[in-house]
Design an enzyme around this catalytic site. Structure first.
Site, PDB file in Angstrom:
ATOM      1  N   ASP A 156      53.025  40.901  37.453  1.00 11.48           N
ATOM      2  CA  ASP A 156      52.455  42.116  36.869  1.00 11.48           C
ATOM      3  C   ASP A 156      51.162  42.477  37.587  1.00 11.48           C
ATOM      4  O   ASP A 156      50.398  41.602  37.997  1.00 11.48           O
ATOM      5  CB  ASP A 156      52.174  41.884  35.379  1.00 11.48           C
ATOM      6  CG  ASP A 156      52.031  43.175  34.595  1.00 11.48           C
ATOM      7  OD1 ASP A 156      52.203  44.244  35.193  1.00 11.48           O
ATOM      8  OD2 ASP A 156      51.761  43.100  33.384  1.00 11.48           O
ATOM      9  N   HIS A 229      60.820  51.422  36.485  1.00  9.98           N
ATOM     10  CA  HIS A 229      59.510  51.398  35.829  1.00  9.98           C
ATOM     11  C   HIS A 229      58.405  51.612  36.853  1.00  9.98           C
ATOM     12  O   HIS A 229      57.461  52.375  36.606  1.00  9.98           O
ATOM     13  CB  HIS A 229      59.319  50.047  35.124  1.00  9.98           C
ATOM     14  CG  HIS A 229      57.938  49.829  34.596  1.00  9.98           C
ATOM     15  ND1 HIS A 229      57.461  50.447  33.465  1.00  9.98           N
ATOM     16  CD2 HIS A 229      56.898  49.058  35.068  1.00  9.98           C
ATOM     17  CE1 HIS A 229      56.213  50.074  33.244  1.00  9.98           C
ATOM     18  NE2 HIS A 229      55.849  49.241  34.196  1.00  9.98           N
TER      19      HIS A 229
END
Length: 328
Positions: A156, A229
């Site tokens: 992330d 995403h």
């Protein structure tokens, strides 16, 4: 996106640019409505740096820090008639399939350290000083998960700006000179359906995220009918210039309660950039082609704050204290 005139903007932006930590606490509270309570809250906000030093001196290598963010309603109570240009409450988003709620929050405390006990001790003392003048509406303890992965197994924050791009992306500049160096902060707490995610084959997971799972290589889906995403969260202007935000997301969870999640926190120079990113995720681009990650990740909260610079925070609380009855 690189900004102009940064060499002429004085910056003391709390600790927005602190590196990713091993531990974090995200604390959101509301503030009581009476003026004496507000005066006492101002007193605590004015002492935040001293509190960081009090706890942080126990281990300087622990790199304890705390960013205070102020919500729109509380800002108006502290500084009527003078506010950052884009500051406003989080607007709920309604997509065809998924929605993002707006939830209360007057103050955000983003507490970070290399040691979880330092975050715990700071929060304990902070809440003791805030006392009954605040109500805790959300409290999440985050941790770094292996090599900065989320609980879904992907790294992330890969696209975070670094170096000179960081302040140009995360901190207000001369476009709102009175608040230069501050940052808009959006937070959302997401819960993951880990069993549903585990049933999705890895290649499909990678297509949903937009990166390979093992080695974090970006997948090009610019021409695909259904964007990943990664692509939906990429914001560009008409000339193809990309606008970044600074994410300091953290995994959290309680396996015994079947709770697994990611706490999203995004710092941005322009609030509209984060808002557009979320609109693209929930509504889709084109409309209807929403972010498939939302099929397994459900937002529980959504709140917007403004994180002023240290001098700005001090000036704000001192100005408010002059207008309020003395704290008792």
């Amino acid at each position: 996106m690189s900004g102009k005139n940064w060499d002429r903007v004085p910056i003391d932006a709390q600790s927005v640019d602190a590196p990713l930590s091993q531990s974090a606490i995200f604390l959101v509270v509301t503030v009581a409505g009476d003026q004496p309570a507000l005066a006492r809250i101002c007193s605590v906000l004015g002492e935040l740096d001293d509190l960081v030093k009090t706890v942080g001196i126990r281990d300087l290598g622990g790199r304890l820090s705390c960013i205070a963010g102020i919500g729109s309603d509380l800002w108006d109570r502290l500084s009527p008639g003078r506010r950052p240009l884009e500051l406003k409450p989080f607007a709920p988003i309604k997509g065809a399939v998924h929605s993002a709620p707006s939830t209360p929050g007057d103050l955000l405390f983003h507490i970070r350290a290399e040691r979880s006990d330092m975050c715990f001790e700071f929060e304990r003392i902070l809440l003791d000083r805030l006392g009954p003048d605040v109500t805790v509406v959300d409290e999440v303890t985050g941790f770094r998960y292996f090599d900065a992965r989320d609980l879904l197994g992907f790294i992330d924050g890969t696209a975070n700006p670094t170096g000179i791009d960081l302040p140009a992306s995360a901190l207000i500049s001369n476009e709102d000179g009175d608040f230069a160096g501050g940052s808009y902060v959006v937070v959302q707490k997401y819960l993951h359906d880990m069993q549903a995610w585990a049933r999705i084959p890895t290649p499909e997971q990678e297509a949903i995220i937009g990166r390979t799972k093992i080695d974090n290589i970006e997948i090009d889906d610019d021409d695909a009918p259904r964007k990943s995403h990664k692509s939906l969260a990429t914001i560009e202007d008409d000339d193809g210039n990309e606008y970044d935000i600074l994410r300091d997301n953290m995994p959290f969870g309680r396996p015994g309660q079947n709770e697994f999640g990611t706490y999203f926190i995004g710092y941005s120079r322009y609030l509209w950039v984060t808002e557009k990113m979320l609109q693209r995720m929930y509504v889709g681009d084109p409309p209807g082609a929403y972010d498939r990650l939302l099929d397994v990740s459900t937002p529980q909260t959504g709140t917007t704050f403004f994180a002023p610079t240290r001098p700005m925070l001090q000036a704000l609380v001192e100005g408010a204290q002059h207008q309020l009855p003395a704290a008792r």
